[in-house]
Write a protein that holds these residues in place. Sequence first.
Motif, short mmCIF file in Angstrom:
data_model
loop_
_atom_site.label_atom_id
_atom_site.label_comp_id
_atom_site.label_asym_id
_atom_site.label_seq_id
_atom_site.Cartn_x
_atom_site.Cartn_y
_atom_site.Cartn_z
N GLY A 255 92.32 82.71 -10.78
CA GLY A 255 93.32 82.35 -12.12
C GLY A 255 93.62 81.05 -11.35
O GLY A 255 92.87 80.27 -11.04
N ASP A 256 94.70 80.67 -11.66
CA ASP A 256 95.14 79.29 -11.40
C ASP A 256 94.67 78.72 -10.20
O ASP A 256 95.48 77.77 -10.02
N THR A 257 94.70 79.64 -9.18
CA THR A 257 94.81 78.66 -7.60
C THR A 257 93.62 78.44 -7.17
O THR A 257 93.23 78.26 -5.80
N GLN A 258 93.07 78.59 -7.91
CA GLN A 258 91.03 78.11 -7.80
C GLN A 258 90.95 76.72 -7.73
O GLN A 258 91.52 75.63 -7.44
N PRO A 259 90.15 76.12 -6.28
CA PRO A 259 89.97 75.14 -6.21
C PRO A 259 89.12 74.13 -7.11
O PRO A 259 88.35 75.45 -7.90
N ILE A 260 88.39 73.05 -7.16
CA ILE A 260 87.69 72.31 -7.92
C ILE A 260 85.88 72.35 -7.55
O ILE A 260 85.46 72.51 -8.78
N THR A 261 85.45 73.05 -6.47
CA THR A 261 84.29 73.75 -6.61
C THR A 261 84.05 75.03 -7.20
O THR A 261 83.22 75.21 -8.68
N VAL A 262 84.99 75.74 -7.40
CA VAL A 262 85.10 76.66 -8.07
C VAL A 262 84.97 76.30 -9.40
O VAL A 262 84.14 77.23 -10.30
N ALA A 263 86.41 75.89 -10.15
CA ALA A 263 85.95 75.21 -11.48
C ALA A 263 83.94 74.50 -12.11
O ALA A 263 84.50 74.73 -12.70
N LEU A 264 84.11 74.05 -11.15
CA LEU A 264 82.94 73.18 -11.46
C LEU A 264 82.10 73.75 -11.36
O LEU A 264 80.93 73.98 -12.71
N ASN A 265 81.50 75.04 -10.69
CA ASN A 265 81.01 76.56 -10.74
C ASN A 265 81.11 76.66 -12.15
O ASN A 265 79.85 77.26 -12.96
N ASN A 266 82.46 77.33 -12.36
CA ASN A 266 82.93 78.56 -14.00
C ASN A 266 81.94 76.60 -15.11
O ASN A 266 81.70 77.48 -15.93
N LEU A 267 82.26 76.07 -14.78
CA LEU A 267 81.86 75.13 -16.39
C LEU A 267 80.33 74.88 -16.25
O LEU A 267 80.42 75.09 -17.23
N VAL A 268 80.24 74.50 -14.86
CA VAL A 268 78.51 74.53 -15.57
C VAL A 268 77.68 76.16 -15.93
O VAL A 268 77.01 76.02 -16.63
N ASN A 269 78.34 76.90 -15.55
CA ASN A 269 77.36 78.61 -16.07
C ASN A 269 78.49 78.86 -17.28
O ASN A 269 78.29 80.34 -17.83
N ASN B 123 95.11 85.86 -3.20
CA ASN B 123 94.57 84.97 -4.18
C ASN B 123 95.89 83.93 -5.09
O ASN B 123 96.33 83.82 -5.41
N THR B 124 95.99 83.24 -3.08
CA THR B 124 97.60 82.41 -3.60
C THR B 124 96.86 81.61 -2.51
O THR B 124 95.67 81.11 -2.38
N THR B 125 97.29 79.66 -3.12
CA THR B 125 97.22 78.64 -2.65
C THR B 125 97.46 78.49 -0.99
O THR B 125 96.29 78.30 -0.23
N THR B 126 98.99 79.34 -0.83
CA THR B 126 98.69 79.40 0.43
C THR B 126 97.65 80.31 1.34
O THR B 126 98.13 79.77 2.75
N GLY B 127 97.40 81.12 1.16
CA GLY B 127 96.31 81.68 1.65
C GLY B 127 94.89 81.28 1.91
O GLY B 127 94.19 81.05 2.94
N LEU B 128 94.43 80.16 1.34
CA LEU B 128 93.22 79.58 1.14
C LEU B 128 93.75 78.70 2.46
O LEU B 128 92.83 78.25 3.36
N VAL B 129 94.72 77.90 2.68
CA VAL B 129 95.46 77.45 3.44
C VAL B 129 95.36 77.93 4.99
O VAL B 129 94.58 77.60 6.00
N PHE B 130 96.06 79.01 5.06
CA PHE B 130 95.82 80.02 5.99
C PHE B 130 94.30 79.64 6.71
O PHE B 130 94.28 79.90 7.63
N VAL B 131 92.99 80.35 5.38
CA VAL B 131 92.46 81.32 5.68
C VAL B 131 91.58 78.54 6.35
O VAL B 131 90.69 79.25 7.55
N HIS B 132 91.75 77.95 5.59
CA HIS B 132 90.77 76.98 6.64
C HIS B 132 91.24 76.45 7.48
O HIS B 132 90.93 75.43 8.65
N ILE B 133 93.08 76.52 8.17
CA ILE B 133 93.23 76.86 9.21
C ILE B 133 92.95 77.29 10.71
O ILE B 133 92.67 76.91 11.39
N VAL B 134 92.62 78.55 10.31
CA VAL B 134 92.26 79.25 10.53
C VAL B 134 91.25 78.85 11.41
O VAL B 134 90.27 79.59 12.78
N TYR B 135 90.03 78.45 9.82
CA TYR B 135 88.37 78.70 10.40
C TYR B 135 88.01 77.45 11.40
O TYR B 135 87.62 76.49 11.68
#
Length: 276
Positions: free
Chosen positions: A218-232, A135-147
């Motif tokens: 929470g506060d670490t979500q990217p804009i794609t997740v925020a957009l989905n939450n907004l629309v729904n 649940n951290t920004t650093t964790g998401l960076v790590f995921v995208h680097i690996v993938y």
Amino acid sequence: MALYAVLLLAVLFYLLPLVVMLLTSLKSMADIRAGNLISWPEEFLLDAWVKAWSSACTGVSCEGVGAFFWNSFQITIPAVLISTFLGALNGYVLTKWKFRGSDIFFGLMLFGCFIPFQVVILPMAQTLGWLGLANTTTGLVFVHIVYGMAFTTLFFRNFYVSVPSELVSAAKIDGAGFFTIFWRIILPLSTPIFVVCIIWQFTQVWNDFLFGVVFSGGDTQPITVALNNLVNSSTGVKEYNVDMAAAMIAALPTLVVYVLAGKYFVRGLTAGAVKG
């Protein structure tokens, strides 16, 4: 003329959704109810854009998508730069400093290009938990680097295959080492493929939704997740203009990247990114 007419129709067909989104985002709700999808706004308004950015509800929070927009930049930029650099280094090793089993290693690494996102969710979640990056920004960076490293390695390896090995051999004779050859000979030749990888990775990371919704919170979500939450999110009247404005905000960075660097992407591909 027939060819140009067909191309013009194709352009109009592909641009129509973007035009509809833009026009809808500039209308008032009364204008949307009175007109049709492609009608011209009675009055051009930026109210929906302001609300989408600063006060639209994305779930229980009503602070707009602005903070999540910057979250996406904090995730995308380091992930793109690091995965691209590691891909360049891997491609260099796999072509100019080949070791026993390097071809097998490359073949196994290619499997990473074909593994669906869903397959890596559970092991990646466990890994992030072990590292304390859940649940951290650093964790998401790590995921995208690996993938992303499998793709960038593929691109750079196929590009470096077309670079004459005699350049590296001559540098070795002159006493140049591994990193000296990489920095002074290989990297200056790599501009086209760097552009390809940066555009590719930027698009993949910025537009990602699945990793963002699973590995952020929470506060670490990217804009794609925020957009989905907004629309729904529903607070009474469905504000289509705000939804479209938020969608345009989320799409703007990738649109700008392709408009400014799209021709370099094509040049990079034709310069060797898909050879080998």
